[in-house]
Write a protein that holds these residues in place. Structure first.
Motif, PDB file in Angstrom:
ATOM      1  N   LYS A  76      42.461  41.574  31.149  1.00  0.00           N
ATOM      2  CA  LYS A  76      41.408  40.358  31.093  1.00  0.00           C
ATOM      3  C   LYS A  76      40.304  40.775  30.410  1.00  0.00           C
ATOM      4  N   GLY A  77      39.491  41.863  30.814  1.00  0.00           N
ATOM      5  CA  GLY A  77      38.257  42.328  30.322  1.00  0.00           C
ATOM      6  C   GLY A  77      37.374  42.462  31.455  1.00  0.00           C
ATOM      7  N   ALA A  78      36.860  43.730  31.604  1.00  0.00           N
ATOM      8  CA  ALA A  78      35.968  44.125  32.772  1.00  0.00           C
ATOM      9  C   ALA A  78      34.350  43.941  32.511  1.00  0.00           C
ATOM     10  N   GLY A 135      48.513  44.689  31.300  1.00  0.00           N
ATOM     11  CA  GLY A 135      47.622  45.489  32.284  1.00  0.00           C
ATOM     12  C   GLY A 135      47.024  44.370  33.044  1.00  0.00           C
ATOM     13  N   THR A 136      47.630  44.202  34.512  1.00  0.00           N
ATOM     14  CA  THR A 136      46.961  43.279  35.299  1.00  0.00           C
ATOM     15  C   THR A 136      47.325  43.315  36.646  1.00  0.00           C
ATOM     16  N   HIS A 137      46.773  42.991  37.754  1.00  0.00           N
ATOM     17  CA  HIS A 137      47.162  42.920  39.027  1.00  0.00           C
ATOM     18  C   HIS A 137      47.301  41.489  39.410  1.00  0.00           C
ATOM     19  N   GLY A 168      32.715  44.754  41.136  1.00  0.00           N
ATOM     20  CA  GLY A 168      32.378  43.536  40.774  1.00  0.00           C
ATOM     21  C   GLY A 168      33.316  42.601  40.358  1.00  0.00           C
ATOM     22  N   GLU A 169      34.965  43.146  40.583  1.00  0.00           N
ATOM     23  CA  GLU A 169      35.949  42.284  40.388  1.00  0.00           C
ATOM     24  C   GLU A 169      36.359  41.545  41.599  1.00  0.00           C
ATOM     25  N   ARG A 170      35.830  41.969  42.808  1.00  0.00           N
ATOM     26  CA  ARG A 170      36.454  41.532  44.007  1.00  0.00           C
ATOM     27  C   ARG A 170      35.442  41.791  45.169  1.00  0.00           C
TER      28      ARG A 170
HETATM   29  P1  FDA Z   1      41.859  39.586  38.402  1.00  0.00           P
HETATM   30  O1  FDA Z   1      40.618  39.887  38.409  1.00  0.00           O
HETATM   31  O2  FDA Z   1      42.103  37.654  38.383  1.00  0.00           O
HETATM   32  O3  FDA Z   1      42.624  39.919  39.947  1.00  0.00           O
HETATM   33  C1  FDA Z   1      43.943  39.200  40.267  1.00  0.00           C
HETATM   34  C2  FDA Z   1      44.193  39.938  41.546  1.00  0.00           C
HETATM   35  O4  FDA Z   1      44.399  41.367  41.174  1.00  0.00           O
HETATM   36  C3  FDA Z   1      43.054  39.871  42.636  1.00  0.00           C
HETATM   37  O5  FDA Z   1      43.099  38.580  43.220  1.00  0.00           O
HETATM   38  C4  FDA Z   1      43.202  40.996  43.342  1.00  0.00           C
HETATM   39  O6  FDA Z   1      44.281  40.619  44.394  1.00  0.00           O
HETATM   40  C5  FDA Z   1      43.519  42.163  42.461  1.00  0.00           C
HETATM   41  N1  FDA Z   1      42.421  42.769  42.077  1.00  0.00           N
HETATM   42  C6  FDA Z   1      41.990  42.652  40.646  1.00  0.00           C
HETATM   43  N2  FDA Z   1      41.062  43.582  40.543  1.00  0.00           N
HETATM   44  C7  FDA Z   1      40.720  44.394  41.892  1.00  0.00           C
HETATM   45  C8  FDA Z   1      39.927  45.107  42.282  1.00  0.00           C
HETATM   46  N3  FDA Z   1      39.131  45.871  41.659  1.00  0.00           N
HETATM   47  N4  FDA Z   1      40.114  45.707  43.669  1.00  0.00           N
HETATM   48  C9  FDA Z   1      41.290  44.888  44.400  1.00  0.00           C
HETATM   49  N5  FDA Z   1      41.952  44.183  43.914  1.00  0.00           N
HETATM   50  C10 FDA Z   1      41.766  43.684  42.669  1.00  0.00           C
HETATM   51  N6  FDA Z   1      39.164  46.217  30.931  1.00  0.00           N
HETATM   52  C11 FDA Z   1      38.548  46.583  29.879  1.00  0.00           C
HETATM   53  O7  FDA Z   1      37.638  45.733  29.626  1.00  0.00           O
HETATM   54  N7  FDA Z   1      38.827  47.476  28.994  1.00  0.00           N
HETATM   55  C12 FDA Z   1      40.033  48.301  29.330  1.00  0.00           C
HETATM   56  O8  FDA Z   1      40.313  49.133  28.336  1.00  0.00           O
HETATM   57  C13 FDA Z   1      40.711  48.169  30.496  1.00  0.00           C
HETATM   58  N8  FDA Z   1      41.623  48.930  30.858  1.00  0.00           N
HETATM   59  C14 FDA Z   1      42.402  48.496  32.017  1.00  0.00           C
HETATM   60  C15 FDA Z   1      43.521  49.578  32.083  1.00  0.00           C
HETATM   61  C16 FDA Z   1      44.743  48.862  33.225  1.00  0.00           C
HETATM   62  C17 FDA Z   1      45.870  49.710  33.295  1.00  0.00           C
HETATM   63  C18 FDA Z   1      44.358  47.750  33.839  1.00  0.00           C
HETATM   64  C19 FDA Z   1      45.106  47.323  35.044  1.00  0.00           C
HETATM   65  C20 FDA Z   1      42.987  47.071  33.844  1.00  0.00           C
HETATM   66  C21 FDA Z   1      42.214  47.550  32.794  1.00  0.00           C
HETATM   67  N9  FDA Z   1      41.026  47.143  32.386  1.00  0.00           N
HETATM   68  C22 FDA Z   1      40.384  47.069  31.327  1.00  0.00           C
HETATM   69  C23 FDA Z   1      40.278  46.051  33.518  1.00  0.00           C
HETATM   70  C24 FDA Z   1      40.752  44.559  33.485  1.00  0.00           C
HETATM   71  O9  FDA Z   1      40.057  44.086  32.085  1.00  0.00           O
HETATM   72  C25 FDA Z   1      40.209  43.762  34.496  1.00  0.00           C
HETATM   73  O10 FDA Z   1      39.028  43.888  34.686  1.00  0.00           O
HETATM   74  C26 FDA Z   1      41.119  44.173  35.826  1.00  0.00           C
HETATM   75  O11 FDA Z   1      42.373  44.359  35.493  1.00  0.00           O
HETATM   76  C27 FDA Z   1      41.188  43.103  36.966  1.00  0.00           C
HETATM   77  O12 FDA Z   1      41.834  42.037  36.240  1.00  0.00           O
HETATM   78  P2  FDA Z   1      43.191  41.355  36.834  1.00  0.00           P
HETATM   79  O13 FDA Z   1      44.246  41.124  35.487  1.00  0.00           O
HETATM   80  O14 FDA Z   1      43.838  42.198  37.714  1.00  0.00           O
HETATM   81  O15 FDA Z   1      42.990  39.772  37.376  1.00  0.00           O
END
Ligand code: FDA
Length: 311
Positions: free
Chosen positions: A190-192, A228-230, A294-296
């Motif tokens: 999604k993007g961090a 790549g997502t949770h 910052g994500e949660r």
């Molecule tokens: P979302 O943020 O909507 O979260 C969905 C659910 O996941 C939450 O409700 C919670 O249950 C769980 N969750 C998510 N984040 C959590 C946390 N920090 N602690 C606890 N629970 C959490 N970004 C980027 O900009 N460049 C990159 O190269 C990468 N690389 C990367 C590799 C991999 C393997 C992953 C999984 C993620 C990345 N990211 C990244 C980070 C990504 O952009 C994003 O910020 C996080 O994955 C959180 O987004 P979700 O897709 O999980 O969804």
């Protein structure tokens, strides 16, 4: 996913040197220190132990030597040499050969040509020892140059390398189409980073809708994409699309971050899906750690409880 204002708050804190110093003192000190939830440790030995423990459960890994935004060529060279020595340690340990790295760690802010040379040093070793190297995507200021560097190396014949696209960025669907046509391997996230409205969607619903569209595109057309997502909703989109189009689990993988949704990691693996865990380690863990906070919001409580417990 937090709203843009909260994300911005944590990004500001991440830039604080005082906070970084305080956190560094407590965050990794001792086996229960709070940063260990998201970071495997400061040494390669701790990272390899984390990989072994995941591999024993059937999960795969990608190792990230934490570091970003180096400001001298000497630091970029040191980071490159560290990656090379981590590769030697991985080969010696007999664990999975997969790395993630950031271009600003290899000197992108200082000199693009040197950064490419450094990456080439790593990719040459990767080619010789069958590693796969993922170039992480940093903030939108680096999107174009990161894709340019990737394409330069691709055009020179390197194939054991992939990139990352962020669904938050408006440009990503166009980038995906171009990368898919090249046959490039893409990790979708999604993007961090905290991004301006001009370049990025600001609402979770828009980021998620773009993630779903990109997931379908990549599953149908890309070479071994990584989802790549949770987020269970995004995982459901991937599973439904794969099932509807007879895309078997050998054609893609899920990826999650170390310490996040371990239940879901195990469950997806148990159902026969590939699951790769991104394992960061090293002494420069503070900015990475702050992005995870910052994500949660609940993670802040988790850290505070850890800190209070330690005292
Ligand atoms: P979302 O943020 O909507 O979260 C969905 C659910 O996941 C939450 O409700 C919670 O249950 C769980 N969750 C998510 N984040 C959590 C946390 N920090 N602690 C606890 N629970 C959490 N970004 C980027 O900009 N460049 C990159 O190269 C990468 N690389 C990367 C590799 C991999 C393997 C992953 C999984 C993620 C990345 N990211 C990244 C980070 C990504 O952009 C994003 O910020 C996080 O994955 C959180 O987004 P979700 O897709 O999980 O969804």
């Amino acid at each position: 996913m937090l709203d843009a204002a909260s994300k911005a708050f944590f990004h500001t804190l991440a830039g604080s040197r005082v906070l970084a110093r305080v956190a560094s003192r407590y965050g990794m000190a001792g086996p229960d220190a709070f940063a260990r939830r998201f970071v495997a440790g400061e040494s390669v030995g701790e990272a390899i132990a984390a990989v072994r423990s995941l591999e024993a459960q059937g999960l795969q890994s990608t190792l990230d030597v934490l570091g970003e935004s180096v400001s001298t060529l000497a630091e970029a060279d040191a980071a490159t040499r560290e990656y090379l020595s981590v590769m030697d340690a991985i080969v010696a340990a007999g664990i999975g050969r997969n790395l993630s790295l950031k271009l600003t760690q290899l000197g992108l802010d200082i000199d693009r040509a040197t950064c490419i040379d450094n990456l080439r040093r790593i990719l040459d070793r990767a080619q010789a020892h069958a590693f796969f190297v993922r170039i992480d995507m940093e903030s939108s200021a680096y999107t174009q140059v990161t894709l340019d560097v990737f394409e330069t190396l691709w055009s020179q014949g390197y194939r054991q390398v992939g990139v990352v696209l962020q669904s938050a960025l408006r440009r990503s669907e166009q980038d995906a189409t171009a990368l898919v046509a090249m046959g490039a391997r893409i990790r979708l996230v999604k993007g961090a980073y905290n991004e301006p409205a001009g370049v990025a969607y600001q609402n979770k619903a828009d980021v998620d809708a773009a993630y779903a569209r990109l997931t379908r595109l990549l599953l149908s057309h890309a070479t071994f994409p990584a989802i790549g997502t949770h987020d269970p909703a995004m995982i459901a989109v991937a599973r439904e699309h794969a099932a509807a189009h007879a895309i078997g689990p050998e054609r893609f993988e899920f990826q999650m971050l170390y310490g996040i949704r371990r239940d879901l990691q195990a469950a997806l693996h148990g159902e026969g899906f590939g699951m790769r865990v991104y394992i960061p380690f090293g002494t420069h863990w503070f900015p990475y750690f702050m992005r995870r906070l910052g994500e949660r919001p609940a993670n802040v409580g988790f850290v505070l409880r850890g800190v209070l417990h330690e005292r």
